[in-house]
Design an enzyme around this catalytic site. Structure first.
Site, PDB file in Angstrom:
ATOM      1  CG  ASP A   1       2.329  -1.301  -7.736  1.00  0.00           C
ATOM      2  OD1 ASP A   1       2.358  -0.230  -7.099  1.00  0.00           O
ATOM      3  OD2 ASP A   1       1.284  -1.971  -7.863  1.00  0.00           O
ATOM      4  CB  SER A   2       2.536  -2.155  -3.114  1.00  0.00           C
ATOM      5  OG  SER A   2       1.383  -1.583  -3.693  1.00  0.00           O
TER       6      SER A   2
ATOM      7  CD  GLU B   1      -5.819  -5.218  -5.700  1.00  0.00           C
ATOM      8  OE1 GLU B   1      -5.750  -6.449  -5.758  1.00  0.00           O
ATOM      9  OE2 GLU B   1      -4.857  -4.476  -5.937  1.00  0.00           O
TER      10      GLU B   1
ATOM     11  CB  CYS C   1       4.091   1.771  -5.487  1.00  0.00           C
ATOM     12  SG  CYS C   1       3.516   1.721  -3.776  1.00  0.00           S
TER      13      CYS C   1
ATOM     14  N   GLY D   1       0.232   0.925   1.789  1.00  0.00           N
ATOM     15  CA  GLY D   1      -0.358   2.124   2.408  1.00  0.00           C
ATOM     16  C   GLY D   1      -0.301   2.149   3.934  1.00  0.00           C
TER      17      GLY D   1
ATOM     18  CB  CYS E   1      -4.338   5.614  -6.136  1.00  0.00           C
ATOM     19  SG  CYS E   1      -4.405   3.817  -5.891  1.00  0.00           S
ATOM     20  CB  THR E   2      -0.878   2.963  -9.979  1.00  0.00           C
ATOM     21  OG1 THR E   2      -0.626   2.218  -8.785  1.00  0.00           O
ATOM     22  CG2 THR E   2       0.236   3.955 -10.182  1.00  0.00           C
ATOM     23  CG  HIS E   3      -5.336  -0.028  -7.467  1.00  0.00           C
ATOM     24  ND1 HIS E   3      -4.135   0.040  -6.826  1.00  0.00           N
ATOM     25  CD2 HIS E   3      -5.703  -1.347  -7.439  1.00  0.00           C
ATOM     26  CE1 HIS E   3      -3.780  -1.170  -6.416  1.00  0.00           C
ATOM     27  NE2 HIS E   3      -4.700  -2.026  -6.774  1.00  0.00           N
TER      28      HIS E   3
END
Lengths: 274, 274
Positions: free
Chosen positions: A9-10, A151, A72, A42, A184-186
């Site tokens: 992942d990023s 975040e 990601c 992104g 989005c994985t967030h």
């Protein structure tokens, strides 16, 4: 097959995929690499994302992984086809599992997608949905404020609600959708707030859950499921600051799972790339 | 890849899988073979089920299918591993997709499974669940009255409710489960009644829906998705009476879908096998 599954992942968003992999495939050993130092992907060019992704892939291939999960969305959009062709292990991204789950759940063929600007502008979800069913109506919306909010640790409460409500307003106005993909994985970390804003009548698809589910399918079909009896210990690498990574991992994983992680710094990149 | 997907079943139950394949993969062409003349497979020996299944598989392999779906729980339990090894196309059964979906949905690791006596006695679902997660508690119950009831056309109403209620009573008594697998391709036809009896707090997993979803995954990973623009015409074969098969197909498919079917009698078997 006691080799590990590799997850890239990023940054830290892919940890929601790892969380689901640990839950749905408790016998499988994982190696995670988050390129926190160069996150987010992104806004980066396709060329740069490909270069960084290949660096991560090569790092994990040396650790003899049996399958690769690209956790990601941006990296999936730019590199999935290439990686599937060039690697001799199964490769899965986060976009197609979410799209397939949405097609299964929708009853009226109106599907919403939210993600970063990069993911939404790439139209990767729209393409994945239309590739399977051209009659799917896609309502896509970029939500640039969500990742920074997550975040920073704001996952619920009045502040999160007001950011989510304001962002999703244009989507709610023309809302026939019965299914919404968290592209989005967030976003699984603010799923409850999104559900509250968008309404209970909309089924929310977490691409993290669905990617873990399809990882299970693919391991089985390829005869790669682990048959160990032991609890696996997972290895986590970050290219960025160890302290911040550990802090976020602690909020995503419960104590019992957190203790199964070994977290290290990866000496992956030279400073000029960061 | 405009080759068809082959689907086999002991009779008409597999039509619920076909219905979901048509819904979730509208560009894909299907060839279905139902061995109605020798249905049910549940009480037959492993040797006999293997022989009949291979006859069906050979019939479809001559029609140049790109993937095989075993839409019958009994045939899956006895032949999946063998077919996956011996055929050079991807093969999927109905048991593992339902098991994987249940593992995804359950929050408390208590999963119920209902199916025919053959399927429940084979413990195929329990094995599929435990193979992935040994901590899953499985509550399995054979429901021998459901298939005859469905085949007679009783799908809802007070009679169906009372049969389902009486059958599921032992399961409800010791009920911690939050997820219930419909481990028989006939059962989606009485899903509403089962949901009403078992309660809204239990997530019902249709192995038909989940098998279609995983067919989509596997076609994609193998680069086998159809990219035609045309509406496919599907071919249906039965080894039994054409009239009865057409009647049941008409109740499962809506008019628009029903018109996409071409139904024929298959000259597959000699009379002494029936």
């Amino acid at each position: 097959m006691d080799k590990p599954i590799g997850v890239i992942d990023s940054g830290v968003g892919g940890l929601t995929v790892v969380h689901e992999l640990m839950r749905q495939l408790p016998k499988e050993k994982l190696i995670y690499l988050g390129d926190t130092a160069r996150c987010p992907y992104g806004p980066r060019s396709e060329k740069e994302v490909k270069k960084f992704t290949w660096e991560m892939v090569n790092f994990l291939m040396e650790k003899d992984i049996k399958m690769l999960v690209i956790a990601c969305n941006t990296a999936t959009a730019f590199t999935l086809a290439e990686l599937q062709e060039e690697l001799d292990i199964p490769v899965i991204g986060v976009i197609q599992p979410g799209a397939r789950a949405a097609i299964k759940f929708t009853q009226n063929n109106h599907v919403g997608v939210i993600g970063t600007e990069g993911t939404i502008n790439s139209e990767a979800y729209t393409q994945a949905l239309k590739k399977i069913n051209e009659n799917i109506h896609v309502n896509a919306l970029a939500c640039p404020s969500f990742v920074p909010m997550v975040e920073s640790g704001t996952l619920a409460g009045p502040e999160a609600y007001s950011v989510v409500e304001e962002t999703l307003l244009p989507m709610k106005r023309r809302n026939h959708m019965d299914t919404l993909i968290l592209g989005c994985t967030h976003y699984p970390l603010i799923k409850d707030t999104i559900q509250e804003v968008i309404g209970e009548h909309v089924t929310i698809i977490s691409s993290s859950e669905e990617t873990a589910r399809e990882t299970s399918t693919i391991l089985d079909v390829h005869g790669l499921l682990s048959n160990t009896e032991m609890s696996p210990v997972h290895q986590f690498y970050t290219t960025g600051e160890l302290d911040i990574f550990i802090e976020i991992a602690r909020t995503i994983f419960q104590e019992s799972s957190f203790n199964m992680l070994k977290i290290k710094k990866a000496g992956l990149i030279s400073n000029q790339d960061a």
